[in-house]
Design an enzyme around this catalytic site. Structure first.
Site, PDB file in Angstrom:
ATOM      1  CE1 TYR A 137     -24.597  13.954  14.431  1.00  0.00           C
ATOM      2  CE2 TYR A 137     -22.485  14.086  13.340  1.00  0.00           C
ATOM      3  CZ  TYR A 137     -23.858  14.162  13.294  1.00  0.00           C
ATOM      4  OH  TYR A 137     -24.496  14.431  12.108  1.00  0.00           O
ATOM      5  CE  LYS A 188     -39.383  14.206  12.871  1.00  0.00           C
ATOM      6  NZ  LYS A 188     -40.690  14.383  12.180  1.00  0.00           N
ATOM      7  CG  ASP A 221     -40.748  16.713   9.523  1.00  0.00           C
ATOM      8  OD1 ASP A 221     -40.689  17.630  10.373  1.00  0.00           O
ATOM      9  OD2 ASP A 221     -41.622  15.833   9.548  1.00  0.00           O
ATOM     10  CG  ASP A 245     -23.914  16.906   9.799  1.00  0.00           C
ATOM     11  OD1 ASP A 245     -23.472  17.604   8.883  1.00  0.00           O
ATOM     12  OD2 ASP A 245     -23.467  15.782  10.086  1.00  0.00           O
ATOM     13  CG  ASP A 249     -23.948  19.493   4.323  1.00  0.00           C
ATOM     14  OD1 ASP A 249     -23.283  20.331   4.976  1.00  0.00           O
ATOM     15  OD2 ASP A 249     -23.473  18.429   3.915  1.00  0.00           O
TER      16      ASP A 249
END
Ligand SMILES: NC(=O)c1ccc[n+]([C@@H]2O[C@H](COP(=O)([O-])OP(=O)(O)OC[C@H]3O[C@@H](n4cnc5c(N)ncnc54)[C@H](O)[C@@H]3O)[C@@H](O)[C@H]2O)c1
Length: 353
Positions: A137, A188, A221, A245, A249
Site C-alpha cells: 500500500y 505467506k 490461505d 485487509d 473483510d
C-alpha cells in the site's frame, strides 16, 4: 482522561451515521459526566467540489495537535470518480498521523447474524490487527511500456523491521490488556520469503516476551479456511496490510456484514482515527436508511482508546440488546430509520449506564 473529539462526517451516509453516533456518545457523556467535547469538520466531496480543498494544512495541524481522537464517517462520492478528496483525507490522515494499527473487532452479537452453521456468540469473538502503513500500500512501483503487449506493472511490497515489530507488539499488548490468551500471526512466508520471513523472525522473538500468551502461526490461505471452520480457535490475529485487509473483510461477514463492522486506526498516545468499515453508500445516502450500529460500535472502540473501558463495554451491550430485541434498521430486518435508531439507543442510556 482524554475527551477532545474531532468529528469528520464526510460524504453520503457518513453524515447520517456520524450524527447518530455523536448523539449516542453525547447522551453517555452527559449521564456519566465524561465531558466529551465534539468539534465538527467540514471535509469531504462538497467542500472539494466547491473550493478544491481536500485536507488543508491548517486543518491537518489542528486535527493532529488539538484532539485526542477523530470520529470519522465515510468518504466517497460518485461526483469525484478519481477519489482525490478521499485519498487526501482518509489515506492522508492514516499515513501522516502514522496510524500504524488498524484494529478490526470480529465479534458476533447474535447467532442469527452469522452465515456459519452451529456457531454462537462465544465462538466468534476476536480482534484483527492489520498493519496500516507499509506493504503493497505504500504506492512504490510503476508501469513500463503501458498499454502495450509488453507492459510490465510493479508494486513493491515494503516491510520494515520497525513497522513489523510495532504491530506485532501492539497485538500482544492488546491481548494482555484485554485478558486474551492467544495471538496468531499470519503470513505467506512459504511464497514471500524475504518480507514475510522478517514477520516470522520478529513474531518468534517478540512472543518470547509474553509468556502468558500462546503464540501461533497459520499461513494466510489456511487461515481463511480456519476462520470459517473454527473461528473459536482465535482471540487476536496479526497480519500485514494486504492480508489483514482481506481477512478482516472475511471476518466482518462472519458477524453480520458492513452494518456492524467497526474499526480503529491507532497510534498509541497520539490522536487516532475511528471509523466504521463501510463506505458512503451513495445509493442509501439521504434516505435515513443507513444502519448506525457500525458507527456506534466504532464509538465504543473510541471510548476504550480514550480510557473509558467500562463505558465501551456497556455501549457494546446496549447495541447487542437492540439486536437481541430485533429493534434495528431495515438492513437487519427491523423497521427503524437511522435517526429513530439513534433516538432509541439514546433512550436506553439510562438502563445501560
Ligand atoms: N472508509 C471509507 O470511507 C470507505 C470505505 C469503503 C468504501 N468507501 C467509498 O464509499 C463509496 C461506496 O462504496 P461501496 O458501495 O463499495 O461500499 P459501501 O460500504 O458504501 O456500501 C456497500 C454496500 O453495503 C451497504 N451498506 C454499507 N453501509 C451500510 C450501513 N451502514 N447500513 C446499511 N447498509 C450499508 C450499501 O447499501 C451497499 O450495498 C465509494 O466511493 C467507496 O470508495 C469509503
Amino acid at each position: 482522561m482524554k475527551n477532545r473529539i474531532a468529528v469528520i462526517p464526510g460524504d453520503g451516509i457518513g453524515q447520517e451515521v456520524a450524527q447518530a453516533g455523536v448523539k449516542v456518545l453525547e447522551a453517555i457523556s452527559q449521564k456519566k459526566g465524561l465531558n466529551l467535547s465534539f468539534k465538527w469538520f467540514d471535509l469531504g466531496a462538497d467542500r472539494y467540489l466547491k473550493t478544491g480543498e481536500t485536507l488543508p494544512q491548517p486543518v491537518f495541524d489542528e486535527l493532529s495537535t488539538s484532539f485526542d481522537a477523530i470520529y470519522f464517517g465515510a468518504v466517497g462520492d460518485p461526483r469525484v470518480p478519481d477519489m482525490k478528496h478521499a485519498k487526501d483525507i482518509l489515506l492522508g490522515l492514516r499515513m501522516r498521523l502514522d496510524l500504524y494499527i488498524n484494529l478490526r473487532p470480529v465479534q458476533l452479537y447474535h447467532e442469527e447474524l452469522t452465515p456459519l452453521k452451529n456457531k454462537g456468540v462465544s465462538d466468534i469473538d476476536m480482534v484483527i490487527f492489520r498493519e496500516n502503513t507499509e506493504d503493497l500500500y505504500v504506492g512504490m512501483g510503476g508501469n513500463f511500456k503501458m498499454n502495450t503487449v509488453d507492459e510490465i506493472a510493479i508494486n513493491e511490497m515494503v516491510s520494515t523491521r520497525k513497522g513489523v515489530e510495532r504491530i506485532i507488539r501492539a497485538a500482544f499488548d492488546w491481548a494482555v490488556s484485554h485478558g486474551k490468551t492467544r495471538v496468531c500471526m499470519t503470513d505467506k512466508a512459504n511464497a514471500i520469503s524475504y518480507a514475510h520471513g522478517l514477520w516470522q523472525r520478529v513474531f518468534k522473538e517478540v512472543s518470547k516476551e509474553y509468556p502468558q500468551i500462546t503464540p501461533r502461526h497459520v499461513y494466510a490461505d489456511a487461515l481463511a479456511m480456519e476462520l470459517v471452520r473454527a473461528p473459536e480457535d482465535f482471540d487476536v490475529i496479526v497480519a500485514s496490510n494486504l492480508l489483514g485487509d482481506i481477512l478482516s473483510d472475511l471476518g466482518a461477514q462472519l458477524v453480520g456484514g458492513l452494518g456492524l463492522a467497526a474499526s480503529a486506526n491507532i497510534h498509541p498516545n497520539r490522536v487516532s482515527l475511528f471509523e466504521p468499515v463501510h463506505g458512503s453508500a451513495p445509493t442509501l445516502a439521504g434516505k435515513n436508511l443507513a444502519n448506525p450500529f457500525a458507527m456506534v460500535l466504532t464509538g465504543a472502540l473510541m471510548l476504550d482508546f480514550l480510557g473509558y473501558a467500562d463505558e465501551s463495554k456497556r455501549l457494546e451491550a446496549l447495541v447487542k440488546s437492540c439486536i437481541d430485541d430485533k429493534i434495528t434498521t431495515t438492513d437487519l430486518g427491523g423497521k427503524l430509520g437511522t435517526q429513530e435508531m439513534a433516538d432509541y439507543m439514546v433512550s436506553l442510556v439510562d438502563r445501560f449506564f
